[in-house]
Design an enzyme around this catalytic site. Structure first.
Site, PDB file in Angstrom:
ATOM      1  N   TYR A 172     -28.468  15.498  13.521  1.00  0.00           N
ATOM      2  CA  TYR A 172     -28.187  15.343  12.091  1.00  0.00           C
ATOM      3  C   TYR A 172     -29.340  15.919  11.263  1.00  0.00           C
ATOM      4  O   TYR A 172     -29.118  16.649  10.296  1.00  0.00           O
ATOM      5  CB  TYR A 172     -27.964  13.874  11.752  1.00  0.00           C
ATOM      6  CG  TYR A 172     -27.851  13.620  10.272  1.00  0.00           C
ATOM      7  CD1 TYR A 172     -26.642  13.812   9.605  1.00  0.00           C
ATOM      8  CD2 TYR A 172     -28.956  13.219   9.529  1.00  0.00           C
ATOM      9  CE1 TYR A 172     -26.536  13.617   8.237  1.00  0.00           C
ATOM     10  CE2 TYR A 172     -28.867  13.012   8.157  1.00  0.00           C
ATOM     11  CZ  TYR A 172     -27.653  13.215   7.516  1.00  0.00           C
ATOM     12  OH  TYR A 172     -27.562  13.029   6.164  1.00  0.00           O
ATOM     13  N   HIS A 218     -40.604   2.273   8.856  1.00  0.00           N
ATOM     14  CA  HIS A 218     -40.793   3.583   9.465  1.00  0.00           C
ATOM     15  C   HIS A 218     -42.054   3.623  10.326  1.00  0.00           C
ATOM     16  O   HIS A 218     -42.010   4.008  11.504  1.00  0.00           O
ATOM     17  CB  HIS A 218     -40.874   4.648   8.366  1.00  0.00           C
ATOM     18  CG  HIS A 218     -41.100   6.036   8.872  1.00  0.00           C
ATOM     19  ND1 HIS A 218     -40.076   6.893   9.201  1.00  0.00           N
ATOM     20  CD2 HIS A 218     -42.252   6.715   9.128  1.00  0.00           C
ATOM     21  CE1 HIS A 218     -40.576   8.040   9.628  1.00  0.00           C
ATOM     22  NE2 HIS A 218     -41.896   7.960   9.598  1.00  0.00           N
ATOM     23  N   HIS A 264     -42.088   0.997  13.294  1.00  0.00           N
ATOM     24  CA  HIS A 264     -41.168   1.423  14.349  1.00  0.00           C
ATOM     25  C   HIS A 264     -41.832   2.462  15.258  1.00  0.00           C
ATOM     26  O   HIS A 264     -41.808   2.345  16.486  1.00  0.00           O
ATOM     27  CB  HIS A 264     -39.901   1.999  13.723  1.00  0.00           C
ATOM     28  CG  HIS A 264     -38.927   2.545  14.715  1.00  0.00           C
ATOM     29  ND1 HIS A 264     -38.235   1.753  15.604  1.00  0.00           N
ATOM     30  CD2 HIS A 264     -38.529   3.818  14.968  1.00  0.00           C
ATOM     31  CE1 HIS A 264     -37.458   2.506  16.363  1.00  0.00           C
ATOM     32  NE2 HIS A 264     -37.617   3.763  16.000  1.00  0.00           N
ATOM     33  N   LYS A 279     -41.816   9.464  22.202  1.00  0.00           N
ATOM     34  CA  LYS A 279     -42.193   8.575  21.103  1.00  0.00           C
ATOM     35  C   LYS A 279     -43.470   9.053  20.419  1.00  0.00           C
ATOM     36  O   LYS A 279     -43.680   8.789  19.229  1.00  0.00           O
ATOM     37  CB  LYS A 279     -42.358   7.135  21.607  1.00  0.00           C
ATOM     38  CG  LYS A 279     -41.078   6.556  22.189  1.00  0.00           C
ATOM     39  CD  LYS A 279     -39.914   6.714  21.230  1.00  0.00           C
ATOM     40  CE  LYS A 279     -38.578   6.611  21.891  1.00  0.00           C
ATOM     41  NZ  LYS A 279     -37.464   7.040  21.022  1.00  0.00           N
TER      42      LYS A 279
END
Length: 264
Positions: free
Chosen positions: A185, A145, A148, A122
């Protein structure tokens, strides 16, 4: 009211756990390194970074981003495999997800090790925002964003320092899987337009994230319903936190994809 508040705080202190080994780990033994990293992150993202890039062209960091996304994919795959390739972890979670084993078993310790790896990932996630600043994509840096990223760092290390619940393994496994898909991705996207045109599944990333939040809320609710042994105040916080994430991600999904469909 005062008696109620006193009862809540009394229960909170009863739920706090200490462990000489875990409490000695990097970023767990003191709050200052994590606080310093987050302070630096917020200062760069909102002050220093935009000021630095104000009169500059976006920096070409394609290969840095490619390496970062590949590294994150591998690291999250490792966190996932660290738990899933051990049959004893699955057996432990199956038998003790409701009532943790208090015999200080070795597998419980391994679950906490995986939680540290997860928490450290994180911190690495914060680089996402740094790259946005360097590429002058300040519009990508939304409240969702930043909240989080900051929230995940604080919650993960606070959990390791004060709560140490094996219940966290469920969230670690699910979220690591989501991040494997997500960074895979991002890696493919960073390869350029020739690859990007074949990536039709972008919107499904947000759907997967929304599904993980729903699963997380159901799991938290299940701990209460079945009267499991866990930190009730912490799980209540996690439920509220995940609910907020769910709300923000659904709002983002509707804004991004529903409006896009209307304009097509």
């Amino acid at each position: 009211m005062n008696e109620t508040h006193g009862h809540v705080f009394q229960n909170l202190f009863k739920e706090l756990k200490s462990d000489k080994t875990i409490d000695s780990w990097l970023f767990v033994n003191s709050p200052w390194p994590v606080c310093s990293i987050l302070a630096l992150y917020l200062t760069f993202v909102f002050k220093l970074g935009p000021k630095l890039m104000k009169n500059r062209e976006p920096i070409n960091i394609k290969y840095m981003v490619l390496f970062y996304n590949l590294m994150q994919t591998i690291f999250n795959s490792y966190i996932l495999a660290y738990q899933l390739i051990r049959p004893e972890v699955f057996n432990y979670l199956w038998n003790h997800a409701c009532h943790p084993d208090n015999t200080k078993s070795n597998i419980a310790h391994e679950i906490h090790v995986a939680s540290w790896y997860f928490a450290f990932s994180k911190i690495l996630d914060l680089l996402d925002t740094v790259f946005f600043v360097l590429k002058k994509k300040q519009s990508h840096i939304s409240f969702l964003h930043v909240y989080h990223h900051v929230n995940m760092v604080i919650t993960c290390f606070a959990h390791l320092r004060f709560i140490k619940s094996e219940n966290a393994a469920i969230g670690t496994i699910i979220n690591s899987f989501v991040h494997v898909v997500m960074y895979s991705y991002y890696f493919l996207t960073a390869l350029g337009p020739s690859i990007q045109k074949h990536l039709w599944w972008k919107k499904y990333l947000t759907r997967i994230q929304i599904i993980q939040f729903i699963i997380g809320m159901l799991y938290c609710a299940g701990l209460f319903v079945f009267n499991c042994t866990f930190s009730r105040i912490f799980i209540a916080y996690i439920f509220a936190d995940v609910f907020l994430f769910l709300y923000l991600f659904v709002k983002f999904y509707k804004k991004t994809y529903k409006q896009k469909n209307k304009t097509q």
